[in-house]
Motif scaffolding. Structure first.
Motif, PDB file in Angstrom:
ATOM      1  N   ALA A   1     -92.471 -79.235  63.092  1.00 45.50           N
ATOM      2  CA  ALA A   1     -91.443 -78.840  61.785  1.00 45.50           C
ATOM      3  C   ALA A   1     -90.668 -77.390  62.569  1.00 45.50           C
ATOM      4  O   ALA A   1     -91.371 -76.692  62.517  1.00 45.50           O
ATOM      5  CB  ALA A   1     -91.188 -78.761  60.264  1.00 45.50           C
ATOM      6  N   PRO A   2     -89.685 -77.180  62.096  1.00 44.51           N
ATOM      7  CA  PRO A   2     -88.228 -78.511  61.085  1.00 44.51           C
ATOM      8  C   PRO A   2     -87.980 -78.778  62.098  1.00 44.51           C
ATOM      9  O   PRO A   2     -87.950 -78.939  63.217  1.00 44.51           O
ATOM     10  CB  PRO A   2     -87.380 -77.211  61.063  1.00 44.51           C
ATOM     11  N   SER A   3     -86.934 -79.960  61.651  1.00 41.82           N
ATOM     12  CA  SER A   3     -85.902 -80.787  62.968  1.00 41.82           C
ATOM     13  C   SER A   3     -85.348 -80.205  63.015  1.00 41.82           C
ATOM     14  O   SER A   3     -84.396 -79.246  62.497  1.00 41.82           O
ATOM     15  CB  SER A   3     -85.489 -82.523  61.837  1.00 41.82           C
ATOM     16  N   THR A   4     -84.886 -80.776  63.939  1.00 42.44           N
ATOM     17  CA  THR A   4     -83.172 -80.434  64.643  1.00 42.44           C
ATOM     18  C   THR A   4     -82.462 -80.582  63.346  1.00 42.44           C
ATOM     19  O   THR A   4     -81.561 -79.933  63.858  1.00 42.44           O
ATOM     20  CB  THR A   4     -83.015 -80.908  66.294  1.00 42.44           C
ATOM     21  N   GLU A   5     -82.273 -82.075  63.033  1.00 38.99           N
ATOM     22  CA  GLU A   5     -80.805 -82.054  62.114  1.00 38.99           C
ATOM     23  C   GLU A   5     -81.395 -81.624  60.796  1.00 38.99           C
ATOM     24  O   GLU A   5     -80.204 -80.411  60.387  1.00 38.99           O
ATOM     25  CB  GLU A   5     -81.113 -84.163  61.694  1.00 38.99           C
ATOM     26  N   ASP A   6     -82.433 -81.140  60.279  1.00 38.71           N
ATOM     27  CA  ASP A   6     -82.187 -80.206  59.511  1.00 38.71           C
ATOM     28  C   ASP A   6     -81.638 -78.674  59.720  1.00 38.71           C
ATOM     29  O   ASP A   6     -81.327 -77.791  58.804  1.00 38.71           O
ATOM     30  CB  ASP A   6     -83.466 -79.850  58.467  1.00 38.71           C
ATOM     31  N   GLU A   7     -82.369 -78.341  60.999  1.00 36.56           N
ATOM     32  CA  GLU A   7     -81.952 -76.472  61.244  1.00 36.56           C
ATOM     33  C   GLU A   7     -80.226 -76.839  61.524  1.00 36.56           C
ATOM     34  O   GLU A   7     -79.819 -75.827  61.046  1.00 36.56           O
ATOM     35  CB  GLU A   7     -83.281 -76.183  62.317  1.00 36.56           C
ATOM     36  N   LEU A   8     -79.596 -77.543  62.076  1.00 36.17           N
ATOM     37  CA  LEU A   8     -78.657 -77.598  62.517  1.00 36.17           C
ATOM     38  C   LEU A   8     -77.777 -77.863  61.188  1.00 36.17           C
ATOM     39  O   LEU A   8     -76.852 -77.027  60.889  1.00 36.17           O
ATOM     40  CB  LEU A   8     -77.898 -79.529  63.180  1.00 36.17           C
ATOM     41  N   GLN A   9     -77.989 -78.640  59.722  1.00 36.54           N
ATOM     42  CA  GLN A   9     -77.578 -78.095  58.634  1.00 36.54           C
ATOM     43  C   GLN A   9     -77.298 -76.970  58.130  1.00 36.54           C
ATOM     44  O   GLN A   9     -76.610 -76.106  57.783  1.00 36.54           O
ATOM     45  CB  GLN A   9     -78.008 -79.298  57.759  1.00 36.54           C
ATOM     46  N   ARG A  10     -78.725 -76.647  57.949  1.00 36.29           N
ATOM     47  CA  ARG A  10     -79.297 -74.992  57.889  1.00 36.29           C
ATOM     48  C   ARG A  10     -78.038 -73.807  58.143  1.00 36.29           C
ATOM     49  O   ARG A  10     -77.797 -72.973  57.384  1.00 36.29           O
ATOM     50  CB  ARG A  10     -80.596 -75.105  57.791  1.00 36.29           C
ATOM     51  N   LEU A  11     -78.153 -74.225  59.557  1.00 41.03           N
ATOM     52  CA  LEU A  11     -77.701 -73.113  59.573  1.00 41.03           C
ATOM     53  C   LEU A  11     -76.017 -72.519  59.894  1.00 41.03           C
ATOM     54  O   LEU A  11     -75.498 -71.631  59.597  1.00 41.03           O
ATOM     55  CB  LEU A  11     -77.402 -73.385  61.823  1.00 41.03           C
ATOM     56  N   ALA A  12     -75.600 -74.040  59.713  1.00 51.20           N
ATOM     57  CA  ALA A  12     -74.431 -74.124  59.047  1.00 51.20           C
ATOM     58  C   ALA A  12     -74.347 -73.678  58.043  1.00 51.20           C
ATOM     59  O   ALA A  12     -72.607 -73.206  58.242  1.00 51.20           O
ATOM     60  CB  ALA A  12     -73.560 -75.813  59.283  1.00 51.20           C
ATOM     61  N   LEU A  13     -74.670 -73.879  57.470  1.00 49.84           N
ATOM     62  CA  LEU A  13     -74.298 -73.981  55.725  1.00 49.84           C
ATOM     63  C   LEU A  13     -74.216 -71.946  55.428  1.00 49.84           C
ATOM     64  O   LEU A  13     -74.314 -71.488  54.901  1.00 49.84           O
ATOM     65  CB  LEU A  13     -75.214 -74.360  54.758  1.00 49.84           C
ATOM     66  N   ALA A  14     -75.439 -71.511  56.521  1.00 50.31           N
ATOM     67  CA  ALA A  14     -75.561 -70.421  56.423  1.00 50.31           C
ATOM     68  C   ALA A  14     -74.833 -69.398  57.300  1.00 50.31           C
ATOM     69  O   ALA A  14     -74.884 -68.173  57.404  1.00 50.31           O
ATOM     70  CB  ALA A  14     -77.106 -69.891  57.211  1.00 50.31           C
ATOM     71  N   GLY A  15     -73.646 -69.782  57.700  1.00 53.73           N
ATOM     72  CA  GLY A  15     -72.437 -68.873  58.151  1.00 53.73           C
ATOM     73  C   GLY A  15     -72.518 -69.459  60.003  1.00 53.73           C
ATOM     74  O   GLY A  15     -71.647 -68.199  59.918  1.00 53.73           O
ATOM     75  N   VAL A  16     -73.724 -69.771  60.275  1.00 51.85           N
ATOM     76  CA  VAL A  16     -73.665 -69.994  61.807  1.00 51.85           C
ATOM     77  C   VAL A  16     -72.200 -70.869  62.487  1.00 51.85           C
ATOM     78  O   VAL A  16     -72.030 -71.196  62.005  1.00 51.85           O
ATOM     79  CB  VAL A  16     -74.646 -70.212  62.466  1.00 51.85           C
ATOM     80  N   LYS A  17     -71.364 -69.940  62.918  1.00 49.19           N
ATOM     81  CA  LYS A  17     -69.820 -71.149  63.217  1.00 49.19           C
ATOM     82  C   LYS A  17     -70.006 -70.987  64.494  1.00 49.19           C
ATOM     83  O   LYS A  17     -69.300 -72.181  65.503  1.00 49.19           O
ATOM     84  CB  LYS A  17     -68.675 -70.159  62.824  1.00 49.19           C
ATOM     85  N   LYS A  18     -70.992 -70.439  65.902  1.00 52.93           N
ATOM     86  CA  LYS A  18     -70.578 -71.051  67.288  1.00 52.93           C
ATOM     87  C   LYS A  18     -71.881 -70.746  67.216  1.00 52.93           C
ATOM     88  O   LYS A  18     -73.203 -69.698  67.817  1.00 52.93           O
ATOM     89  CB  LYS A  18     -69.753 -69.307  67.875  1.00 52.93           C
ATOM     90  N   LEU A  19     -72.344 -71.926  68.053  1.00 52.63           N
ATOM     91  CA  LEU A  19     -73.895 -72.250  67.792  1.00 52.63           C
ATOM     92  C   LEU A  19     -74.029 -73.268  70.086  1.00 52.63           C
ATOM     93  O   LEU A  19     -73.596 -73.908  69.859  1.00 52.63           O
ATOM     94  CB  LEU A  19     -74.389 -73.657  67.418  1.00 52.63           C
ATOM     95  N   LEU A  20     -74.754 -72.869  70.128  1.00 51.22           N
ATOM     96  CA  LEU A  20     -75.900 -72.753  71.518  1.00 51.22           C
ATOM     97  C   LEU A  20     -77.034 -73.939  71.159  1.00 51.22           C
ATOM     98  O   LEU A  20     -77.611 -73.539  70.452  1.00 51.22           O
ATOM     99  CB  LEU A  20     -75.579 -71.306  72.750  1.00 51.22           C
ATOM    100  N   VAL A  21     -77.146 -74.387  72.088  1.00 50.24           N
ATOM    101  CA  VAL A  21     -78.437 -75.202  72.122  1.00 50.24           C
ATOM    102  C   VAL A  21     -78.364 -75.821  72.979  1.00 50.24           C
ATOM    103  O   VAL A  21     -77.962 -76.448  74.242  1.00 50.24           O
ATOM    104  CB  VAL A  21     -78.117 -76.884  70.819  1.00 50.24           C
ATOM    105  N   ILE A  22     -79.959 -75.447  73.194  1.00 46.58           N
ATOM    106  CA  ILE A  22     -81.207 -75.400  74.612  1.00 46.58           C
ATOM    107  C   ILE A  22     -81.894 -76.404  74.727  1.00 46.58           C
ATOM    108  O   ILE A  22     -82.790 -75.823  73.627  1.00 46.58           O
ATOM    109  CB  ILE A  22     -80.848 -74.408  74.832  1.00 46.58           C
ATOM    110  N   CYS A  23     -82.217 -77.193  75.176  1.00 45.90           N
ATOM    111  CA  CYS A  23     -83.712 -78.357  75.387  1.00 45.90           C
ATOM    112  C   CYS A  23     -84.593 -78.346  76.150  1.00 45.90           C
ATOM    113  O   CYS A  23     -84.441 -78.659  76.942  1.00 45.90           O
ATOM    114  CB  CYS A  23     -82.951 -79.612  75.184  1.00 45.90           C
ATOM    115  N   PRO A  24     -85.240 -76.887  76.389  1.00 46.79           N
ATOM    116  CA  PRO A  24     -86.328 -77.086  77.338  1.00 46.79           C
ATOM    117  C   PRO A  24     -86.917 -77.728  77.243  1.00 46.79           C
ATOM    118  O   PRO A  24     -88.159 -77.596  78.454  1.00 46.79           O
ATOM    119  CB  PRO A  24     -87.221 -75.810  76.621  1.00 46.79           C
ATOM    120  N   ALA A  25     -87.299 -78.417  76.700  1.00 46.06           N
ATOM    121  CA  ALA A  25     -88.658 -79.853  76.796  1.00 46.06           C
ATOM    122  C   ALA A  25     -88.566 -80.740  78.274  1.00 46.06           C
ATOM    123  O   ALA A  25     -88.911 -81.218  78.574  1.00 46.06           O
ATOM    124  CB  ALA A  25     -89.141 -80.314  75.834  1.00 46.06           C
ATOM    125  N   PHE A  26     -86.931 -80.557  78.347  1.00 45.41           N
ATOM    126  CA  PHE A  26     -86.409 -81.739  78.775  1.00 45.41           C
ATOM    127  C   PHE A  26     -85.999 -80.684  80.635  1.00 45.41           C
ATOM    128  O   PHE A  26     -85.170 -80.229  80.430  1.00 45.41           O
ATOM    129  CB  PHE A  26     -84.712 -82.221  78.356  1.00 45.41           C
TER     130      PHE A  26
END
Length: 350
Positions: free
Chosen positions: A260-285
């Motif tokens: 944890a945290p799960s990516t889905e939960d973190e995406l929701q948390r960031l948006a609710l915290a006011g993050v508007k412009k988000l980058l997501v990177i997936c280094p395990a792949f």
């Protein structure tokens, strides 16, 4: 010196049809290092709870990412194989842990090319029993069957090697330079029990909230600690402020506790915290696949925007980035330099 290279990634269905997806899921989920419970219970879950329902949903997801070349994971991996082959003077084979091209066929091809000393590069930067470990074990088993004379050297996890880090940062730089509010590192998740099982000390991993920060022999096989080290190496090289990034884990399956945290939960948390412009990177792949293109790029985007975010960008995986090919070339040349005839005799035999 008759040396050869074998690249191994996870795999993909032969097509996005429901029968082919079902066949792939059966092989993948019945691996005891993926669902690491007793065979009878694993079979009950896979055949009784997953295969009757999941293939249709997964087939739809695969259809959304399928290309004219087929599976994006396999198409990209073939380009990487070709690019590496152009840079080194030995045979380079490609295989998938599940489905095709198979490890068995790749090894048979290398045998036909008179390869005697094999260098395996698992295309997983981090050690996890459900990816890196199962790939290595499968190659060893297939070597015993098809090429017992062949020596085997395995590339260790390279989660914080400078060449891998440099490639990762360079691939992300065009997106970082456009500005962002927050950078989310989304790693593939694993059950907490697998982290504990991989701990050779039996008393370190997940025993304290800061276990990944305390040096331990367990870190050599600790997926969680290695993910955090990748993040640390990346943000240091890219000069990312500590307030502008976070880490999450995706692809949870089942009800047991996962990282944890799960990516889905973190995406929701960031948006609710006011993050508007988000980058997501997936280094395990190291190559874009269903988990990056569909799970993050489509469903993850929807989750973030629905929670109030405005601008979502998925940073592509390394794919065939020139510096990633260079990193693979450096790994290969390091092996070739050490694999002189007298040294190869001492290499571990499968």
């Amino acid at each position: 010196m008759n040396a050869g290279i074998l690249l191994v990634n996870l795999g993909s269905p032969d097509s996005p049809s429901i029968p082919d997806v079902r066949h792939y899921l059966r092989e993948f989920l019945m691996d005891g290092r993926v669902i690491d419970i007793s065979w009878p219970l694993r079979a009950l879950i896979v055949h009784g709870c997953v295969l009757p329902f999941r293939p249709k949903e997964s087939a739809h997801a695969y259809q959304s990412v399928w290309t004219k070349e087929g599976s994006p994971l396999i198409a990209t991996s073939k380009r990487v194989q070709s690019a590496l082959h152009d840079r080194v003077n030995v045979p380079v084979a490609l295989a998938m842990r599940y489905q095709n091209p198979s490890i068995e066929d790749a090894l048979k091809s290398l045998v036909e090319q008179k390869v005697e000393h094999l260098f395996l590069i698992p295309l997983f930067p981090h050690y996890a029993m459900s990816s890196y470990e199962t790939a290595v074990v499968c190659v060893r088993e297939m070597l015993k069957k098809h090429a017992p004379h062949m020596t085997l050297t395995v590339q260790p996890p390279y989660y914080d090697e400078p060449d891998y880090t440099s490639a990762l940062v360079a691939s992300a730089e065009p997106y970082l330079s456009n500005g962002y509010d927050h950078l989310l590192f989304s790693f593939h998740g694993v059950p907490q029990r697998q982290i504990k099982k991989s701990d050779p000390t039996g008393c370190h991993c997940l025993k304290a909230t800061n276990c990944c920060e305390v040096q331990s022999p367990a870190h050599a096989t600790c997926y969680r600690a290695q993910c955090f080290k990748t993040v640390k190496a990346f943000v240091t090289k890219a000069n990312i402020p500590g307030t502008k990034y976070s880490v999450a884990f995706q692809s949870r399956l089942g009800r047991d506790p996962w990282l944890a945290p799960s990516t889905e939960d973190e995406l929701q948390r960031l948006a609710l915290a006011g993050v508007k412009k988000l980058l997501v990177i997936c280094p395990a792949f190291v190559a874009d696949c269903l988990e990056t293109i569909e799970e993050i790029g489509i469903r993850g985007r929807q989750t973030f925007l629905a929670a109030g975010g405005r601008d979502f960008t998925r940073i592509p995986c390394l794919n065939q980035h020139p510096l990633w090919i260079t990193a693979l070339e450096i790994m290969t040349n390091r092996f070739l330099k050490t694999c002189q005839p007298e040294n190869c005799l001492a290499a571990s035999r499968a």
